[in-house]
Design a protein around this motif. Structure first.
Motif, mmCIF file in Angstrom:
data_model
loop_
_atom_site.group_PDB
_atom_site.id
_atom_site.type_symbol
_atom_site.label_atom_id
_atom_site.label_comp_id
_atom_site.label_asym_id
_atom_site.label_seq_id
_atom_site.Cartn_x
_atom_site.Cartn_y
_atom_site.Cartn_z
ATOM 1 N N PRO A 343 -3.900 -4.906 2.192
ATOM 2 C CA PRO A 343 -2.731 -4.138 1.730
ATOM 3 C C PRO A 343 -3.023 -2.653 1.498
ATOM 4 O O PRO A 343 -2.193 -1.798 1.805
ATOM 5 N N MET A 344 -4.219 -2.344 0.968
ATOM 6 C CA MET A 344 -4.546 -0.928 0.733
ATOM 7 C C MET A 344 -4.710 -0.183 2.062
ATOM 8 O O MET A 344 -4.259 0.952 2.203
ATOM 9 N N LEU A 345 -5.358 -0.820 3.038
ATOM 10 C CA LEU A 345 -5.556 -0.124 4.321
ATOM 11 C C LEU A 345 -4.232 0.030 5.068
ATOM 12 O O LEU A 345 -3.978 1.053 5.705
ATOM 13 N N THR A 347 -1.283 0.298 3.625
ATOM 14 C CA THR A 347 -0.513 1.303 2.895
ATOM 15 C C THR A 347 -1.018 2.717 3.193
ATOM 16 O O THR A 347 -0.229 3.614 3.499
ATOM 17 N N HIS A 348 -2.334 2.894 3.118
ATOM 18 C CA HIS A 348 -2.902 4.241 3.261
ATOM 19 C C HIS A 348 -3.243 4.575 4.719
ATOM 20 O O HIS A 348 -3.507 5.741 5.024
ATOM 21 N N GLY A 349 -3.274 3.575 5.590
ATOM 22 C CA GLY A 349 -3.586 3.810 6.992
ATOM 23 C C GLY A 349 -2.362 3.728 7.888
ATOM 24 O O GLY A 349 -1.974 4.718 8.510
ATOM 25 N N GLY A 416 -2.818 -0.234 -10.695
ATOM 26 C CA GLY A 416 -1.745 0.765 -10.685
ATOM 27 C C GLY A 416 -1.403 1.311 -9.307
ATOM 28 O O GLY A 416 -0.378 1.979 -9.149
ATOM 29 N N HIS A 417 -2.234 1.024 -8.289
ATOM 30 C CA HIS A 417 -1.897 1.491 -6.925
ATOM 31 C C HIS A 417 -0.744 0.647 -6.388
ATOM 32 O O HIS A 417 -0.771 -0.579 -6.474
ATOM 33 N N HIS A 418 0.217 1.330 -5.811
ATOM 34 C CA HIS A 418 1.363 0.636 -5.244
ATOM 35 C C HIS A 418 1.096 0.395 -3.759
ATOM 36 O O HIS A 418 0.713 1.316 -3.046
#
Ligand code: URP
Ligand code: ZN
Ligand code: ZN
Ligand code: ZN
Length: 483
Positions: A343-345, A347-349, A416-418
């Protein structure tokens, strides 16, 4: 009975197309339009992708006077919750212990895994026993061997040992892995910082500047080149290390670099948080770095000079981190990330336009399946491949919070990261482990994935091989001797 994933869009490392996917007995058996029959999973609005592979985890690992707190059960449950369907963990021999005995311990721990797994073997010391054990380890399907250039006095190996181990691996068709930080310099800087009264978690970052990583990465690449072994550099965190890898690849050397989701999305400011616990929870090696280094890692993923995004999941509770109150060098090194990598990659990628969806699949799954020699059993949506599948909902959102995570620890470095983009379903060899947010893992479902060795060549070394081929030199009047 079949399971059919209906109405989704298949996304692989090279293709995006609308199709249904049928699964029977844990394997993909049909891909095509309007497949009927069996249990339906509705993938409307979703992407059907190969499940993630995290090639770098430390589950229940003895380290720095304690054990990492996620074991094979909680770790693989966290993995599946985030769309990862295979992990590769490091079997770690004690000093003087045979590799096969270490492997037995890892075999026992991994019986609780919820998803498939494989192992890397760590070379934590060098001697005849290790040399003799290596072929048997390869025969058992473990072809990747990790070397620590850091952690002096504990896991670190010296250059002579490194060259001997790399040379042995070249003969066996294995791949060398390195944790590339100059352990001697880190030890010196650590002693100096402590003597000067720098005892807090921020000093951990001061003790491991990017140069120690750049130096060790260059050294490992050169030694691998001389030994003739392919090299995989774990947790690449800085431009100096990335530059060395980039240059080696352009020279035709078989070198791969693995950045972590933590280094891509978190920076060194975390260590300057006034809350000691906040900073200590983020202590890992290499440490988080500034934006210049982050930009370099993203550029590496975008250009292909870096190949794989991992987590190095090595989770310690706040209480364990507090072993280092008053002395940063005693804070157990490691952070978690298994549940959040995908999910982080995304979102940010993907959501930022830095990566295409196909590149996302490549760096989270397909590339490492190819490097590890388990493609297309893993890392593929293909008839005959294992049904390790994530049905990815690009509209599903959440705010990451320790309170709702699967990991056994009491905080989350991404708190806290969305994120936008999460699994709707995760299938591990056909078993639906995540069902619309509900976790339905089966302890012990995971199986060991054996991998075959590569042909023992590193073609980039042809010139070196010629140069070092023992050849007596004829000189007039002087008797020839072997080199
Ligand atoms: O800080 C880290 N990375 N801990 C885990 C062990 C390692 O160095 O990979
Ligand atoms: Zn490491
Ligand atoms: Zn690691
Ligand atoms: Zn974020």
């Amino acid at each position: 009975m079949s399971t059919v994933i209906r109405n989704g869009t298949v996304v692989t490392a090279d293709l995006t197309y609308k199709a249904d996917v049928r699964v029977d007995n844990g394997v993909i058996t049909e891909i095509g339009p309007d497949l009927k029959g069996g249990t339906e999973l509705d993938a409307t609005g979703c992407y059907v992708m190969p499940g993630g592979i995290d090639p770098h985890t430390h589950l229940e690992m003895p380290f720095m006077g304690t054990y990492s707190s996620d074991d094979f059960e909680s770790g693989t449950r966290a993995a599946l919750a985030g769309g990862t369907t295979m992990v590769v963990d490091f079997a770690l021999p004690n000093p003087g212990e045979s590799l096969l005995d270490a492997l037995k311990r890892w075999d026992n721990k991994s019986t609780r895994a919820n998803c498939d797994y494989s192992f890397h073997m760590a070379v934590t010391w060098w001697g005849e026993q290790v040399f003799n054990d290596m072929p048997e380890v390869v025969k058992r399907g473990i072809t990747t061997f990790k070397h620590f250039l850091a952690y002096k006095g504990a896991l670190m190996v010296n250059d002579d040992e490194l060259f001997a181990s790399f040379s042995r691996l070249a003969e066996l068709g294995g791949i060398a892995l390195v944790h590339a930080e100059n352990g001697d310099v880190v030890a010196e800087l650590t002693a100096k910082l402590l003597a000067e009264g720098n005892t807090g978690p921020e000093a951990h970052a001061y003790s491991r500047p990017s140069q120690v990583e750049g130096e060790a990465t260059n050294r490992a690449i050169m030694i691998a080149d001389m030994a003739g072994v392919p090299l995989y550099v774990v947790h690449v965190s800085c431009e100096e290390a990335h530059e060395a890898i980039r240059r080696a690849r352009m020279q035709g050397k078989r070198v791969w670099g693995e950045p972590l989701i933590q280094h891509l999305t978190l920076d060194e400011s975390e260590y300057f948080n006034p809350d000691w616990d906040h900073a200590a929870r983020r202590v890992m090696s290499p440490p988080f770095r500034d934006k210049k280094h982050q930009d370099s890692l993203w550029a590496g993923l975008m250009s292909g000079s870096l190949s794989v995004v991992a987590t190095d999941h090595c989770a310690f509770t706040t209480e364990q981190k507090r072993m280092g109150v008053g002395d940063f060098s005693k804070i157990p090194n490691g952070t978690g990330g298994l549940e959040d990598r995908m999910p982080m990659l995304w979102t940010h990628g993907v959501n930022t336009g830095r990566l295409t969806m196909n590149e996302f699949v490549a760096v989270t799954s397909t590339n490492i399946a190819k490097i590890l020699n388990c493609y297309p059993k893993k890392g593929a949506i293909m008839v005959g491949a294992d049904a390790d599948i994530v049905v990815w909902d690009p509209e599903k959102e959440k705010t990451i919070a320790a309170a709702t995570q699967q990991s056994a620890i009491d905080y989350n470095v991404f708190e806290g990261h969305h994120v936008k983009g999460l699994p709707r379903f995760t299938l591990t060899r056909g078993h639906v482990a995540v069902h619309d947010g509900e976790i339905r893992t089966q302890e012990g479902h995971g199986k060991f994935v054996a991998r075959e060795a590569n042909a023992p060549v590193n073609r980039a070394l042809s010139t070196w091989k010629e140069l070092t081929a023992p050849r007596p030199v004829e000189r007039s009047g002087i008797p020839a001797t072997g080199v």
